[in-house]
Motif scaffolding. Sequence first.
Motif, short mmCIF file in Angstrom:
data_model
loop_
_atom_site.label_atom_id
_atom_site.label_comp_id
_atom_site.label_asym_id
_atom_site.label_seq_id
_atom_site.Cartn_x
_atom_site.Cartn_y
_atom_site.Cartn_z
N LEU A 9 5.01 -17.76 -12.08
CA LEU A 9 5.75 -16.96 -11.09
C LEU A 9 5.48 -15.69 -11.31
CD1 LEU A 9 7.77 -16.75 -8.62
CD2 LEU A 9 9.81 -16.85 -10.32
N LEU A 10 5.52 -15.20 -12.43
CA LEU A 10 4.93 -13.57 -12.77
C LEU A 10 3.54 -13.41 -12.21
CD1 LEU A 10 6.84 -13.15 -16.09
CD2 LEU A 10 7.76 -12.18 -13.73
N ILE A 11 2.50 -14.42 -12.78
CA ILE A 11 1.30 -14.15 -12.16
C ILE A 11 0.93 -14.19 -10.73
CG2 ILE A 11 -1.12 -15.61 -12.26
CD1 ILE A 11 -0.11 -16.32 -15.08
N ALA A 12 1.80 -15.06 -10.10
CA ALA A 12 1.99 -15.07 -8.48
C ALA A 12 2.13 -13.76 -7.90
CB ALA A 12 2.47 -16.25 -7.99
N ALA A 13 3.26 -13.21 -8.67
CA ALA A 13 3.84 -11.89 -8.15
C ALA A 13 2.76 -10.85 -8.22
CB ALA A 13 5.06 -11.47 -8.93
N VAL A 173 17.40 -30.51 11.40
CA VAL A 173 16.46 -30.13 10.53
C VAL A 173 16.49 -28.78 10.79
CG1 VAL A 173 14.76 -32.04 10.91
CG2 VAL A 173 14.64 -30.32 12.57
N GLY A 174 16.21 -28.02 9.85
CA GLY A 174 15.94 -26.56 9.82
C GLY A 174 14.53 -26.07 10.09
N ALA A 175 14.27 -24.93 10.53
CA ALA A 175 12.91 -24.35 10.57
C ALA A 175 12.17 -24.35 9.27
CB ALA A 175 12.93 -23.20 11.06
N ILE A 176 11.01 -24.74 9.30
CA ILE A 176 9.89 -24.63 8.11
C ILE A 176 9.41 -23.39 8.02
CG2 ILE A 176 8.18 -25.74 6.86
CD1 ILE A 176 8.96 -28.25 8.33
N ASP A 177 9.54 -22.83 7.04
CA ASP A 177 8.69 -21.39 6.77
C ASP A 177 8.54 -21.29 5.43
OD1 ASP A 177 7.27 -19.14 6.79
OD2 ASP A 177 9.08 -18.00 7.86
N PHE A 178 7.55 -21.91 4.88
CA PHE A 178 7.45 -22.11 3.25
C PHE A 178 7.43 -20.59 2.47
CE2 PHE A 178 5.21 -23.44 -0.87
CZ PHE A 178 6.06 -23.86 -1.15
N ALA A 179 6.18 -19.82 3.13
CA ALA A 179 5.80 -18.53 2.68
C ALA A 179 5.87 -17.45 3.51
CB ALA A 179 4.55 -18.66 2.09
N GLY A 180 6.59 -17.43 4.87
CA GLY A 180 6.77 -16.26 5.47
C GLY A 180 6.09 -16.15 6.93
N GLY A 231 -1.21 -16.75 -4.54
CA GLY A 231 -0.14 -16.46 -5.05
C GLY A 231 1.21 -16.32 -3.94
N PHE A 232 0.79 -16.00 -2.98
CA PHE A 232 1.57 -15.64 -1.85
C PHE A 232 2.12 -17.14 -1.42
CE2 PHE A 232 2.74 -14.69 2.67
CZ PHE A 232 3.15 -13.35 2.34
N ASN A 233 1.32 -18.11 -1.35
CA ASN A 233 1.52 -19.56 -0.74
C ASN A 233 2.09 -20.51 -1.92
OD1 ASN A 233 1.13 -18.49 1.65
ND2 ASN A 233 -0.89 -19.62 1.92
N ALA A 234 1.22 -20.60 -2.92
CA ALA A 234 1.63 -21.66 -3.96
C ALA A 234 2.72 -20.76 -4.78
CB ALA A 234 -0.04 -21.90 -5.06
N GLY A 235 2.79 -19.78 -4.89
CA GLY A 235 3.86 -19.22 -5.87
C GLY A 235 5.23 -19.45 -4.97
N THR A 243 3.65 -29.68 -5.09
CA THR A 243 3.66 -28.90 -3.82
C THR A 243 2.98 -27.71 -4.04
OG1 THR A 243 5.81 -29.90 -3.67
CG2 THR A 243 5.22 -27.86 -2.40
N ALA A 244 2.91 -27.04 -5.12
CA ALA A 244 1.98 -25.73 -5.35
C ALA A 244 0.53 -26.21 -5.06
CB ALA A 244 2.43 -25.06 -6.58
N ALA A 245 0.15 -27.15 -5.50
CA ALA A 245 -1.35 -27.62 -5.87
C ALA A 245 -1.71 -27.83 -4.09
CB ALA A 245 -1.44 -28.85 -6.45
N LEU A 246 -0.69 -28.40 -3.47
CA LEU A 246 -0.97 -28.76 -1.95
C LEU A 246 -1.16 -27.47 -1.49
CD1 LEU A 246 -1.31 -30.74 0.38
CD2 LEU A 246 1.20 -30.51 0.68
N ALA A 247 -0.17 -26.56 -1.58
CA ALA A 247 -0.33 -25.18 -0.74
C ALA A 247 -1.70 -24.36 -1.14
CB ALA A 247 0.92 -24.46 -1.44
#
Length: 420
Positions: A9-13, A173-180, A231-235, A243-247
């Motif tokens: 997480l810190l590296i992704a940031a 269902v809720g809206a999907i917005d994984f990373a923004g 970092g934005f997506n996988a993080g 899941t991070a690997a897929l992203a």
Amino acid sequence: MDQGNTAFLLIAAAFVLLMTPGLAFFYGGLVKAKSVISMMMLSFGAMGLIGVLWVLYGYAVAFPGAEGLVAPWSIDWTALGLDSLLETPEDAAFPPLAFVAFQATFAILTVALVSGAIADRAKFGAWMTFAGIWATVVYFPVASWVFNFGLADDGSFAYGGWITYGMQEVFGVGAIDFAGGTAVHINAGAAALALALVLGKRVGFQKGAHVPHNPPFVLLGAGLLWFGWFGFNAGSELAADGTAALAFVNTIAAPAAALLAWLVVEKVKDGKATSVGAASGAVAGLVAITPACASLHPVWAILLGFVAGAVCALAIDLKFRWGFDDSLDVVGIHLVGGLIGTLYLGFFANGTGLFMGGGFNQLLVQAIAAAAVFAYSFVLAYAIGFAIEKTIGFRVKNEDEVAGIDTVLHGEEGYVLTAR
């Protein structure tokens, strides 16, 4: 505490923070040579201001931790200045401050994205005023709508923002917005459109009148953005897992396809495939995959990239047809790309998309989320920008714009080629 996930997480940031200087290079190369310092300073100014505001109260507004439908103005008073987050609970997966840092970089980048719409003609002080107010009344609440969540003891969602969690109670269902896609790109794109309308057109605005002064800067900026986007997506998974690997894979596939699609459209439309087009296409694909990176098979991510690259390559010309001067195509890339990625999930999201075994509800909630964020951001950004323009003034004088605003606003030149 899981030290592996904490490090992840810190590296992704750190990756995501690098995106804002990358954006400065991307935007800086697109403007004229005598405005490059001013353009890059809008991004660096956002880094300074939003970084401070996030620590003081931004995180408390965006992540109030309230159960039920989180109100946009909720504030966790104990989190002001991060006072209640300095200790790490024994059962925490990572320190709370690691998440604070990760989300801070999102806030910084989102504000910086807006600046591309007002290149060559905005006062630095007015921009900083807008950035602080818009972040406070728009980005921090919208981040709460999308990113704020809490978990029950069994690991399921216990509460969250109305976009990603609250609509589940109504639509299943809720809206999907994984990373923004909504919180970052539609949000920034709507504000960019509003500011472009408030400030008006640049002197001599017409197709072909304003060309990038430094394409290598644009390519460098796009490369830094793409790097940081992992970092934005996988993080955003907050854990180093499948899941991070897929992203991560989808963050390779979609922008690669978008880059190719943009170049094909350029070649057909204008006769040449350009380096700026390649960079812009990659960014368009990155924007589109942001909400969808953890919810698509990689093949569908490639299709999304092709669609986003082609559509955004055409969308950037809408400003000439409709008469608004979005200087660096924030609307054509971030707003349009964000809308494409958000709505695409309604058709292709794993398990819930219309073509993937689900019904119409996923598409419906995606559209509601996109429309709500667009309307909220556009209206408030226009009001804030209009008030600034009518009081302290947002736009520089026409003669300063024509001469180049670096020396006027900052007393510096981007390129000093002779000894003084």
